[in-house]
Design an enzyme around this catalytic site. Structure first.
Site, short mmCIF file in Angstrom:
data_model
loop_
_atom_site.label_atom_id
_atom_site.label_comp_id
_atom_site.label_asym_id
_atom_site.label_seq_id
_atom_site.Cartn_x
_atom_site.Cartn_y
_atom_site.Cartn_z
N HIS A 27 0.80 -1.05 -0.02
CA HIS A 27 -0.16 0.00 0.08
C HIS A 27 0.98 1.35 -0.09
CE1 HIS A 27 -2.82 2.77 1.95
NE2 HIS A 27 -3.62 2.16 1.64
N ASP A 76 3.46 -4.14 7.96
CA ASP A 76 2.21 -3.45 7.80
C ASP A 76 1.16 -4.45 8.13
OD1 ASP A 76 -0.06 -2.24 6.85
OD2 ASP A 76 0.69 -1.68 5.02
N GLN A 115 -4.16 -4.85 7.17
CA GLN A 115 -5.43 -5.75 6.68
C GLN A 115 -5.13 -7.20 7.53
OE1 GLN A 115 -7.61 -5.05 4.44
NE2 GLN A 115 -7.07 -3.05 3.83
N LYS A 172 -10.58 -0.29 10.49
CA LYS A 172 -10.75 -1.60 9.64
C LYS A 172 -11.09 -2.71 10.47
CE LYS A 172 -7.11 -0.20 6.21
NZ LYS A 172 -8.16 0.34 5.09
N CYS A 232 -4.96 2.63 -3.58
CA CYS A 232 -3.65 3.12 -3.14
C CYS A 232 -2.47 1.97 -3.18
CB CYS A 232 -3.68 3.53 -1.60
SG CYS A 232 -4.92 4.60 -1.13
#
Ligand SMILES: Cc1ncc(COP(=O)(O)O)c(C=O)c1O
Length: 421
Positions: free
Chosen positions: A134, A210, A213, A236, A378
């Site tokens: 991302h 990261d 998600q 999220k 993104c």
């Protein structure tokens, strides 16, 4: 390398109807018909318990934190710190103070690249990223590269959207950082986090995950990963927007200078300089998102209550159903990007449908209350690799069920009618 996310024992099934009933927005109808919210990789809906926790706090306990001596302010500070503890436990941090509240995952990754990176990286140092990142895990490193002359290297992808690790030892050779996504927001790809962290360390590099998600959809254990930093967002995972988290190993947070300066992040300020507050306040300059922190903590409680193994099992089942349904119905007319196996992907389906533009697909689906994202997500470097300017993306969460997938398939059929296929 293999991904390490499939639950080891059969998880109890998620009662999706009961879960969905807890989300007031999902009772909403548009044009007299129910909503099919399939955009949770973008942002998730909020359950009543999170809404209530924030309202209750606002109505009964809202006050400044860390500043005032009266009891109400102490109560607010305690609630804020209790929320930190809940979120820290949710990712199995060893101590709540390893968890810094940030504005979102983007800010968390910027703290690593801009604050840790500026202090510890110099011209010629190497940072390794992957092709599926991302922008939040690309642009901060580009900014640092432009400022410091660091070299960026990129782990490529296989044709089915997994990391191609054949050249990993060469790419990591001499690297100072490996920063990578635990789960792609475009392809759903789950990456082998534990093994990548170990490979980074073996090469003498830090491992930055990261996890934006990943955390909302899988049981997360930052200690078992062996990671150095991990970033994620509240919005999220059924919490409010405006707050996220950076988890870091204590000695690394200690060795990272403050990112922003101001109130709340200092132990002392003099005419000739300042002394930073201890971690985590050192990174929480200014008045933080107090009420949102309470909501973030409530979201961690909510997700824990569902059981993250059950969440993952539900998403595997639903994703498999979606893959099967769309393939059976549309055959070669639909191309779903990313790994074929649900063992290696989360509930994110990016697809090309016939030769329709993804924005047209999204608009036609919207006529049937099916909410999906169309765009570059993104992740422009990845889009270039896919040879597309944009994709349509349906993403699933705890409140989605087979009805939503069926509605998606029906609506795609409708798109065919409208565009004359
Ligand atoms: C993989 C990934 N990383 C980082 C981010 C940035 O998250 P936020 O916008 O909450 O900062 C996103 C958001 O979509 C994401 O999907």
């Amino acid at each position: 390398m293999s991904v390490d996310v499939t639950p080891p024992v059969p998880a109890p099934a998620l009662d999706t109807a009961a879960v969905k009933a807890q989300f007031p927005l999902l009772r909403r109808q548009i044009d007299g018909a129910p909503l099919h919210y399939l955009d949770s990789a973008n942002t998730s809906q909020k359950p009543q318990c999170v809404i209530d926790a924030m309202s209750r706090f606002t109505e009964t306990s809202y006050a400044p934190i860390n500043r005032s001596a009266y009891r109400l302010a102490g109560e607010a500070t305690d609630a804020y710190e209790a929320a930190r503890g809940k979120v820290a436990r949710f990712v199995n941090a060893a101590h709540p103070d390893e968890l810094v509240f940030t504005k979102n995952a983007t800010e968390a990754l910027n703290v690593v690249a801009q604050a840790w990176g500026r202090a510890h990286l110099a011209a010629g140092d190497v940072v390794v990223l992957t092709h599926l990142e991302h922008h939040a895990n690309v642009v901060p490193w580009h900014m640092l590269a432009a400022e410091r002359g660091i070299e960026l290297r990129w782990i490529p992808l296989t044709d089915d959207g997994r990391l191609d690790l054949a050249e990993l030892p060469r790419l990591l050779d001499g690297a100072k950082v490996l920063s990578f996504s635990a789960m792609s927001n475009v392809l759903g790809t789950l990456t082998p986090v534990t093994e990548l962290c170990a490979a980074a360390h073996a090469a003498g590099a830090l491992a930055v995950v990261d996890a934006c998600q990943y955390v909302p959809h899988n049981a997360t254990d930052v200690q078992a990963w062996g990671a150095d930093f991990a970033a994620f967002s509240s919005h999220k995972m059924c919490g409010p927007s405006g707050i996220g988290a950076l988890w870091g190993r204590p000695e690394l947070l200690e060795a990272t200078p403050p990112f922003l300066g101001g109130g709340n992040m200092i132990a002392d300020v003099r005419l000739d300089g300042f002394t930073a507050a201890p971690v985590p306040a050192k990174f929480e300059a200014g008045t933080p998102a107090i009420t949102e922190a309470i909501g973030f903590g409530a979201a961690a409680d909510f997700m824990t209550g569902l059981g993250m193994d059950a969440v993952r099992a539900h998403e595997i089942e639903l994703t498999q159903y979606a893959l099967d349904t769309l393939a059976a119905r549309f055959g070669d007319d639909i191309v779903i990007h990313g790994p074929a196996s649900t063992a290696e992907r989360g509930g994110v389906l990016s697809f090309a449908f016939r030769d329709l533009h993804p924005h047209d697909v999204s608009q036609v689906l919207d006529q049937r209350n099916v909410c999906i994202r169309a765009g570059h997500h993104c992740a422009k470097p990845l889009m270039r690799l896919l040879g597309a300017a944009a994709t349509a993306r349906a993403s699933f969460y705890v409140y989605n069920d087979r009805n939503d997938v069926d509605a998606l398939a029906e609506a795609l059929d409708g798109a065919s009618d409208i565009f004359g296929f």
